[in-house]
Design an enzyme around this catalytic site. Sequence first.
Site, mmCIF file in Angstrom:
data_model
loop_
_atom_site.group_PDB
_atom_site.id
_atom_site.type_symbol
_atom_site.label_atom_id
_atom_site.label_comp_id
_atom_site.label_asym_id
_atom_site.label_seq_id
_atom_site.Cartn_x
_atom_site.Cartn_y
_atom_site.Cartn_z
ATOM 1 N N CYS A 1 -18.505 -13.229 -19.992
ATOM 2 C CA CYS A 1 -19.873 -13.071 -20.685
ATOM 3 C C CYS A 1 -18.806 -13.948 -21.280
ATOM 4 O O CYS A 1 -20.147 -15.594 -21.702
ATOM 5 C CB CYS A 1 -20.131 -11.874 -21.342
ATOM 6 S SG CYS A 1 -21.519 -11.232 -21.396
ATOM 7 N N CYS B 1 -26.978 -9.949 -16.469
ATOM 8 C CA CYS B 1 -26.574 -9.245 -17.940
ATOM 9 C C CYS B 1 -28.110 -10.271 -18.879
ATOM 10 O O CYS B 1 -28.527 -11.495 -18.863
ATOM 11 C CB CYS B 1 -25.595 -10.165 -18.121
ATOM 12 S SG CYS B 1 -24.702 -10.262 -19.709
ATOM 13 N N CYS C 1 -22.463 -7.531 -19.012
ATOM 14 C CA CYS C 1 -21.736 -7.669 -17.904
ATOM 15 C C CYS C 1 -20.320 -6.999 -18.784
ATOM 16 O O CYS C 1 -20.016 -6.978 -20.030
ATOM 17 C CB CYS C 1 -20.748 -9.226 -18.407
ATOM 18 S SG CYS C 1 -21.965 -11.134 -17.839
ATOM 19 N N GLY D 1 0.933 -1.233 -0.334
ATOM 20 C CA GLY D 1 0.387 0.202 0.276
ATOM 21 C C GLY D 1 0.694 1.013 0.376
ATOM 22 O O GLY D 1 -0.068 2.337 -0.742
ATOM 23 N N CYS E 1 -25.941 -13.344 -21.583
ATOM 24 C CA CYS E 1 -25.614 -14.371 -20.532
ATOM 25 C C CYS E 1 -26.133 -14.467 -19.360
ATOM 26 O O CYS E 1 -26.786 -15.675 -18.569
ATOM 27 C CB CYS E 1 -24.076 -14.948 -20.020
ATOM 28 S SG CYS E 1 -23.742 -14.050 -18.321
#
Lengths: 290, 261
Positions: free
Chosen positions: A268, A237, A262, A29, A240
């Site tokens: 997808c 979605c 997606c 970080g 899909c």
Amino acid sequence: MSDYNFAYLDEQTKRMIRRAILKGLAIPGYQVPFASREMPMPYGWGTGGVQLSAAVMTGDDIFKVIDQGADDTTNAVSIRRFFERTAGVATTQATREATVIQTRHRIPEAALSEDQILVYQVPIPEPLRFLEPSEVETRKMHALEDYGLMHVKLYEDISAHGAISTAYAYPVRVEGRYVMDPSPIPKFDNPKLSMAAIQLFGAGREQRIYALPPYTDVVSLDFEDHPFEASKADHPCALCGASDSYLDELIVDDAGTRMFMCSDTDYCGTRRAKGHVGTAPTPPRQEETT
Amino acid sequence: MTPDEVRPLLKVEGLSKSYGGRVGCAAVSFDLYPGEVMGIVGESGSGKSTLLNCLAGHLPPDAGAVMFDTRADGMRDTVTMSEPERRMLGRTDWAFVHQHARDGLRMNVSAGGNVGERLMAVGARHYGDIRGQAIDWLGRVEIAADRIDDRPHQFSGGMQQRLQIARNLVTGPRLVFMDEPTGGLDVSVQARLLDLMRGLVREMGLSAVIVTHDLAVVRLLAHRLMVMKDGYVVETGLTDQVLDDPQHAYTQLLVSSVLQV
């Protein structure tokens, strides 16, 4: 191929970047300054990510690039071609096959494994930047863990909108120490930041590299009475039928008809190949022409 | 009150600060006891603000000690203390009220966020509680609760100054540094602000160091007075004593220069 050193950057530059990566992995970080090079693309197009990819790439790697989850957008296509030409590495669109994945603003839906590296393109690495304009002061704040200001931002969100309205680049705390900007990924992706793969973040213009080693503890900042929520559009979605993926909203005609699909094209496509169908079984025209 | 019975909250010993060859303040020593308000007066450039900034840890002094009676470890020298510890003091036991409210406020953050910042900096993580305390404090400094989501630049000068006071006092500090708190405000607003500060100081048992060039302010607020000239303390004593019977030539000049209305 002989016109370039392998993966465009010279070996000294790669060593310099690798040193920054190692330092970044040692202090999860923490933003490590590095001598960012001019790349043959404008700042803001992923110069930080490209330098990281070039520094970690070997001839055996299989490379994948996504831009907002999609493999076939301009930025992704041009970076993929760049490394095909300068490194001659194999490329793929399949998340599972790739060993190095460079991404802009998304984490792939499929869980990554320990032998993969995820490289993020970062526009503004400093999470405190819009609250405290002075770099001298923000570095001091990181050094002293003086992070009260970060919560002031979230407080302002709630007081103005009734909920934390920050939807992307949602600040996180790494291993209980550094507050980090996870790059502009949607906050839907934040829980995935603790993962098996190595994650590298590169900001070319701002000359910063930071990193998350595998299985790092990453916590999204929040309030006790307004806990963090990984939100997404409340639809399946249309292509899909997946209800667990992050969705793009598309307006498909002049009447303003909306379609949700997606954002991760590989996820997808893989689902559709397995026979999953949504409410709109054929992709919209924009996709057919590509 | 003798030192044996009550420990001083702040003990300053031989504090000096110079800017190159120029003297900022030199060899300043004093004790401040709990609940006591110390006024520092002097003309512009006499070293008042330098002294205050050295006391509050904003400027590193060249020599001397600023001992503060911390809650955890008793008397500690804040000059040699580590930066994180000093910052922690700066947002818990200490408060600093700037002359210009915009130096002490975040102008692009709402009033509630301004008041809540110190709470969040010391670990408050409950939005409802933070907001509740912010509303309570806005009330105490006479700002209507429905202004909580307004930004400070929508406030008048006097309101900004009161907001700055609320933002500083919300964590219940024991020592407040004030730099010309009433400067730049018109007299009726000044009067209300002074009234408010006097109430808060008494109610919370605050100790305060107030720097000002306004003798009326110290007459109202300060128990004791220090007069500075060219970086040196030329006279100290009880406020009324110093103002009614000034001994040093400069203090006599200062007192006689006040316009009598």
